[in-house]
Design a protein around this motif. Structure first.
Motif, PDB file in Angstrom:
ATOM      1  N   GLU A  48       0.832  -1.209   0.000  1.00 22.55           N
ATOM      2  CA  GLU A  48       0.000   0.000   0.000  1.00 22.55           C
ATOM      3  C   GLU A  48       0.869   1.262   0.000  1.00 22.55           C
ATOM      4  O   GLU A  48       0.602   2.208  -0.749  1.00 22.55           O
ATOM      5  N   GLN A  54      -4.937   1.817  -1.232  1.00 23.40           N
ATOM      6  CA  GLN A  54      -5.569   1.223  -0.043  1.00 23.40           C
ATOM      7  C   GLN A  54      -6.165  -0.107  -0.470  1.00 23.40           C
ATOM      8  O   GLN A  54      -6.905  -0.162  -1.450  1.00 23.40           O
ATOM      9  N   ILE A  55      -5.837  -1.167   0.252  1.00 20.45           N
ATOM     10  CA  ILE A  55      -6.435  -2.470  -0.008  1.00 20.45           C
ATOM     11  C   ILE A  55      -7.405  -2.739   1.131  1.00 20.45           C
ATOM     12  O   ILE A  55      -6.978  -2.909   2.274  1.00 20.45           O
ATOM     13  N   PRO A  56      -8.702  -2.763   0.848  1.00 22.80           N
ATOM     14  CA  PRO A  56      -9.701  -2.960   1.906  1.00 22.80           C
ATOM     15  C   PRO A  56      -9.531  -4.318   2.604  1.00 22.80           C
ATOM     16  O   PRO A  56      -9.110  -5.300   1.983  1.00 22.80           O
ATOM     17  N   ASP A  57      -9.860  -4.348   3.888  1.00 22.62           N
ATOM     18  CA  ASP A  57      -9.731  -5.577   4.677  1.00 22.62           C
ATOM     19  C   ASP A  57     -10.499  -6.739   4.068  1.00 22.62           C
ATOM     20  O   ASP A  57     -10.035  -7.880   4.106  1.00 22.62           O
ATOM     21  N   ASP A  58     -11.664  -6.459   3.503  1.00 27.07           N
ATOM     22  CA  ASP A  58     -12.465  -7.545   2.937  1.00 27.07           C
ATOM     23  C   ASP A  58     -11.866  -8.104   1.641  1.00 27.07           C
ATOM     24  O   ASP A  58     -12.303  -9.130   1.153  1.00 27.07           O
ATOM     25  N   THR A  59     -10.840  -7.474   1.124  1.00 21.72           N
ATOM     26  CA  THR A  59     -10.171  -7.947  -0.084  1.00 21.72           C
ATOM     27  C   THR A  59      -9.039  -8.911   0.247  1.00 21.72           C
ATOM     28  O   THR A  59      -8.653  -9.725  -0.585  1.00 21.72           O
TER      29      THR A  59
END
Length: 97
Positions: A48, A54-59
């Motif tokens: 990141e 930004q890499i979302p947590d759900d990804t």
């Protein structure tokens, strides 16, 4: 290889201590590279920062392989995965006064 692939391979090798020969796009972080969840989170933070995304947590759960991470970063940065023809180092000589 392209710039994104090279950088991610380098992170995996340097920061996670994985042998370069084991790193392939098809390699699973958990099964093939034996990366634990904490190391994976640290890798994501480094990626990141490096690429300004930004890499979302759900990804996280979807990024199971090295290739899936590379593809995600390419899409997030709107970068085509062009090939780098050669990776080398530049030897610089120090100039003395």
């Amino acid at each position: 290889m392209n710039d994104i692939t090279l950088k991610i391979y380098q992170f995996i090798e340097d920061k996670l201590g994985v042998e370069r020969s084991a790193i392939k796009n098809s390699a699973s972080f958990y099964n093939d590279l034996n990366v634990d969840s904490l190391d994976f989170c640290e890798l994501i933070v480094d990626v990141e920062k490096e690429f300004g995304i930004q890499i979302p947590d759900d990804t996280f759960d979807k990024l199971k392989t090295v290739g899936s991470l590379i593809n995600y970063v390419a899409k997030a940065t709107h970068t085509e995965l062009h090939k780098v023809t050669q990776m080398g180092t530049i030897d610089q000589e120090r100039l003395s006064a």
